[in-house]
Design a protein around this motif. Structure first.
Motif, PDB file in Angstrom:
ATOM      1  N   LYS A 141       0.796  -1.276  -0.017  1.00  0.00           N
ATOM      2  CA  LYS A 141      -0.150   0.052   0.202  1.00  0.00           C
ATOM      3  C   LYS A 141       0.688   1.277   0.135  1.00  0.00           C
ATOM      4  O   LYS A 141       0.592   2.216  -0.694  1.00  0.00           O
ATOM      5  CB  LYS A 141      -0.995   0.000   1.055  1.00  0.00           C
ATOM      6  CG  LYS A 141      -1.887  -0.887   0.894  1.00  0.00           C
ATOM      7  CD  LYS A 141      -2.919  -1.046   2.275  1.00  0.00           C
ATOM      8  CE  LYS A 141      -4.021  -2.134   2.141  1.00  0.00           C
ATOM      9  NZ  LYS A 141      -4.700  -1.923   3.382  1.00  0.00           N
ATOM     10  N   SER A 142       1.987   1.355   0.742  1.00  0.00           N
ATOM     11  CA  SER A 142       2.842   2.521   0.658  1.00  0.00           C
ATOM     12  C   SER A 142       3.494   2.666  -0.612  1.00  0.00           C
ATOM     13  O   SER A 142       3.672   3.721  -1.009  1.00  0.00           O
ATOM     14  CB  SER A 142       4.095   2.217   1.669  1.00  0.00           C
ATOM     15  OG  SER A 142       3.479   1.956   3.288  1.00  0.00           O
ATOM     16  N   GLU A 143       3.959   1.605  -1.180  1.00  0.00           N
ATOM     17  CA  GLU A 143       4.311   1.577  -2.670  1.00  0.00           C
ATOM     18  C   GLU A 143       3.443   2.419  -3.611  1.00  0.00           C
ATOM     19  O   GLU A 143       3.730   3.170  -4.329  1.00  0.00           O
ATOM     20  CB  GLU A 143       4.995   0.333  -2.926  1.00  0.00           C
ATOM     21  CG  GLU A 143       5.583   0.234  -4.511  1.00  0.00           C
ATOM     22  CD  GLU A 143       6.481  -0.873  -4.765  1.00  0.00           C
ATOM     23  OE1 GLU A 143       6.893  -0.964  -5.956  1.00  0.00           O
ATOM     24  OE2 GLU A 143       6.389  -1.859  -4.093  1.00  0.00           O
ATOM     25  N   LYS A 144       2.292   1.803  -3.588  1.00  0.00           N
ATOM     26  CA  LYS A 144       1.087   2.288  -4.477  1.00  0.00           C
ATOM     27  C   LYS A 144       1.026   3.624  -4.185  1.00  0.00           C
ATOM     28  O   LYS A 144       0.773   4.562  -5.193  1.00  0.00           O
ATOM     29  CB  LYS A 144      -0.108   1.410  -4.247  1.00  0.00           C
ATOM     30  CG  LYS A 144      -1.338   1.828  -5.059  1.00  0.00           C
ATOM     31  CD  LYS A 144      -2.696   1.039  -4.858  1.00  0.00           C
ATOM     32  CE  LYS A 144      -3.528   1.403  -5.709  1.00  0.00           C
ATOM     33  NZ  LYS A 144      -4.642   1.986  -5.282  1.00  0.00           N
ATOM     34  N   PHE A 145       0.739   4.046  -2.819  1.00  0.00           N
ATOM     35  CA  PHE A 145       0.658   5.367  -2.541  1.00  0.00           C
ATOM     36  C   PHE A 145       1.724   6.372  -3.013  1.00  0.00           C
ATOM     37  O   PHE A 145       1.368   7.353  -3.564  1.00  0.00           O
ATOM     38  CB  PHE A 145       0.288   5.535  -0.887  1.00  0.00           C
ATOM     39  CG  PHE A 145       0.151   6.866  -0.496  1.00  0.00           C
ATOM     40  CD1 PHE A 145      -1.019   7.675  -0.663  1.00  0.00           C
ATOM     41  CD2 PHE A 145       1.577   7.671   0.167  1.00  0.00           C
ATOM     42  CE1 PHE A 145      -1.166   8.889  -0.316  1.00  0.00           C
ATOM     43  CE2 PHE A 145       1.149   9.150   0.331  1.00  0.00           C
ATOM     44  CZ  PHE A 145      -0.369   9.599   0.349  1.00  0.00           C
ATOM     45  N   ILE A 146       2.843   6.262  -2.915  1.00  0.00           N
ATOM     46  CA  ILE A 146       3.879   6.897  -3.181  1.00  0.00           C
ATOM     47  C   ILE A 146       3.998   7.025  -4.539  1.00  0.00           C
ATOM     48  O   ILE A 146       4.444   8.149  -5.278  1.00  0.00           O
ATOM     49  CB  ILE A 146       5.347   6.559  -2.425  1.00  0.00           C
ATOM     50  CG1 ILE A 146       6.323   7.900  -2.445  1.00  0.00           C
ATOM     51  CG2 ILE A 146       5.891   5.412  -3.116  1.00  0.00           C
ATOM     52  CD1 ILE A 146       7.197   7.689  -1.428  1.00  0.00           C
ATOM     53  N   LYS A 147       3.803   5.999  -5.394  1.00  0.00           N
ATOM     54  CA  LYS A 147       4.025   5.886  -6.906  1.00  0.00           C
ATOM     55  C   LYS A 147       2.763   7.041  -7.509  1.00  0.00           C
ATOM     56  O   LYS A 147       2.953   7.662  -8.284  1.00  0.00           O
ATOM     57  CB  LYS A 147       3.838   4.623  -7.423  1.00  0.00           C
ATOM     58  CG  LYS A 147       5.226   4.030  -7.474  1.00  0.00           C
ATOM     59  CD  LYS A 147       5.243   2.500  -8.086  1.00  0.00           C
ATOM     60  CE  LYS A 147       6.552   1.890  -8.021  1.00  0.00           C
ATOM     61  NZ  LYS A 147       6.400   0.488  -8.471  1.00  0.00           N
ATOM     62  N   GLU A 148       1.739   6.767  -6.677  1.00  0.00           N
ATOM     63  CA  GLU A 148       0.510   7.822  -7.158  1.00  0.00           C
ATOM     64  C   GLU A 148       0.756   9.236  -6.836  1.00  0.00           C
ATOM     65  O   GLU A 148       0.191  10.106  -7.447  1.00  0.00           O
ATOM     66  CB  GLU A 148      -0.759   7.395  -6.330  1.00  0.00           C
ATOM     67  CG  GLU A 148      -1.273   6.027  -6.843  1.00  0.00           C
ATOM     68  CD  GLU A 148      -2.475   5.775  -6.037  1.00  0.00           C
ATOM     69  OE1 GLU A 148      -2.666   6.358  -4.774  1.00  0.00           O
ATOM     70  OE2 GLU A 148      -3.141   4.775  -6.278  1.00  0.00           O
ATOM     71  N   GLN A 149       1.648   9.447  -5.918  1.00  0.00           N
ATOM     72  CA  GLN A 149       2.256  10.801  -5.807  1.00  0.00           C
ATOM     73  C   GLN A 149       3.462  11.342  -6.581  1.00  0.00           C
ATOM     74  O   GLN A 149       3.864  12.452  -6.581  1.00  0.00           O
ATOM     75  CB  GLN A 149       2.795  11.113  -4.259  1.00  0.00           C
ATOM     76  CG  GLN A 149       1.632  10.629  -3.122  1.00  0.00           C
ATOM     77  CD  GLN A 149       0.493  11.301  -3.115  1.00  0.00           C
ATOM     78  OE1 GLN A 149       0.547  12.378  -3.138  1.00  0.00           O
ATOM     79  NE2 GLN A 149      -0.420  10.382  -3.046  1.00  0.00           N
ATOM     80  N   GLY A 150       3.573  10.397  -7.771  1.00  0.00           N
ATOM     81  CA  GLY A 150       4.648  10.828  -8.827  1.00  0.00           C
ATOM     82  C   GLY A 150       5.983  10.231  -8.438  1.00  0.00           C
ATOM     83  O   GLY A 150       6.970  10.687  -9.238  1.00  0.00           O
ATOM     84  N   PHE A 151       6.308   9.715  -7.296  1.00  0.00           N
ATOM     85  CA  PHE A 151       7.598   9.122  -7.041  1.00  0.00           C
ATOM     86  C   PHE A 151       7.920   7.982  -8.000  1.00  0.00           C
ATOM     87  O   PHE A 151       6.973   7.057  -8.310  1.00  0.00           O
ATOM     88  CB  PHE A 151       7.735   8.617  -5.599  1.00  0.00           C
ATOM     89  CG  PHE A 151       7.843   9.826  -4.832  1.00  0.00           C
ATOM     90  CD1 PHE A 151       9.050  10.202  -4.074  1.00  0.00           C
ATOM     91  CD2 PHE A 151       6.632  10.860  -4.459  1.00  0.00           C
ATOM     92  CE1 PHE A 151       9.371  11.236  -3.066  1.00  0.00           C
ATOM     93  CE2 PHE A 151       6.782  11.723  -3.519  1.00  0.00           C
ATOM     94  CZ  PHE A 151       8.089  12.014  -2.961  1.00  0.00           C
ATOM     95  N   LYS A 152       9.301   7.904  -8.349  1.00  0.00           N
ATOM     96  CA  LYS A 152       9.875   6.557  -9.146  1.00  0.00           C
ATOM     97  C   LYS A 152      10.810   5.874  -8.090  1.00  0.00           C
ATOM     98  O   LYS A 152      11.416   6.593  -7.505  1.00  0.00           O
ATOM     99  CB  LYS A 152      10.583   7.196 -10.167  1.00  0.00           C
ATOM    100  CG  LYS A 152      10.071   8.347 -11.105  1.00  0.00           C
ATOM    101  CD  LYS A 152       8.777   7.327 -11.828  1.00  0.00           C
ATOM    102  CE  LYS A 152       8.104   8.366 -13.097  1.00  0.00           C
ATOM    103  NZ  LYS A 152       6.528   8.052 -13.072  1.00  0.00           N
ATOM    104  N   GLU A 153      10.665   4.664  -8.571  1.00  0.00           N
ATOM    105  CA  GLU A 153      11.612   3.623  -7.613  1.00  0.00           C
ATOM    106  C   GLU A 153      13.017   3.611  -7.964  1.00  0.00           C
ATOM    107  O   GLU A 153      13.186   3.818  -9.366  1.00  0.00           O
ATOM    108  CB  GLU A 153      11.142   2.246  -7.590  1.00  0.00           C
ATOM    109  CG  GLU A 153      11.867   1.360  -6.994  1.00  0.00           C
ATOM    110  CD  GLU A 153      11.217  -0.084  -6.752  1.00  0.00           C
ATOM    111  OE1 GLU A 153      12.146  -1.024  -5.904  1.00  0.00           O
ATOM    112  OE2 GLU A 153      10.329  -0.557  -7.360  1.00  0.00           O
TER     113      GLU A 153
END
Length: 155
Positions: A141-153
Motif C-alpha cells: 500500500k505504501s508503494e502504491k501510494f508513493i507512486k501515485e504521488q509521482g515518485f519513481k523507484e
C-alpha cells in the motif's frame, strides 16, 4: 537402519524448513525519489514481507529554487525549518535533523514503526498512514501510494 534413515530425512526436512523460513524473514529496502513543493525527496522503506519496519526521508531544499540568495534569507529559512523540526523531537520512534550548507537545506527524518505510536504519528502529521495499522504499515500500500504521488523507484 530404518530409524537412522527416518532421522536423516527428518533432519533434512527441518533444515529445508529453516532455510525457507529464514529467506521469508529477510529485511529488504526500497527507495523512491520525487519532488514535493519544489524540494527533492528520497524515501527509503525497510520492510519484511509486507510489513514496513522503518521509513527514512531525505528532503533537500535548494536555495536557488526558492530565490534565496542572501545569507540573511538563508538563515531565516533555516530558522523556519528548525521551528518545524522541534515538533518531531519528542515523538517516540522518530529521529529528525536539519543541516545546511551554502546551497541547500537538508532534512532527514527516520520513523521506526516498531517503536512509534501510530496515533501520535497521525496527530503530529509526521507521515501519511493509510488504513488500519493494527498489523503495521503495508509495503504494498505504501508503494502504491508513493507512486501515485509521482515518485519513481530508485534501482
Amino acid at each position: 537402519m530404518k530409524v537412522s534413515m527416518k532421522l536423516m530425512v527428518g533432519c533434512l526436512l527441518c533444515t529445508m524448513m529453516l532455510v525457507l523460513l529464514s529467506a521469508c524473514g529477510k529485511e529488504e529496502t526500497k527507495t523512491f525519489t520525487g519532488e514535493q513543493n519544489r524540494a527533492d525527496v528520497e524515501m527509503t522503506y525497510t520492510y519484511k514481507g509486507d510489513k514496513v519496519l522503518k521509513q527514512t526521508s531525505k528532503i533537500t531544499i535548494d536555495y536557488k529554487d526558492f530565490n534565496v540568495t542572501e545569507d540573511i534569507q538563508k538563515e531565516e529559512l533555516k530558522k523556519q525549518l528548525e521551528t518545524e523540526s522541534k515538533k518531531f523531537q519528542d515523538i517516540k520512534g522518530v529521529k529528525e535533523s536539519v543541516k545546511s550548507n551554502d546551497n541547500q537545506l537538508i532534512e532527514n527524518v527516520e520513523v521506526d514503526y516498531e517503536k512509534a505510536d501510530f496515533k501520535e504519528l497521525r496527530d503530529n502529521n509526521v507521515v501519511d498512514i493509510i488504513g488500519d495499522t493494527d498489523k503495521g504499515v503495508s509495503m504494498k500500500k505504501s508503494e502504491k501510494f508513493i507512486k501515485e504521488q509521482g515518485f519513481k523507484e530508485k534501482k
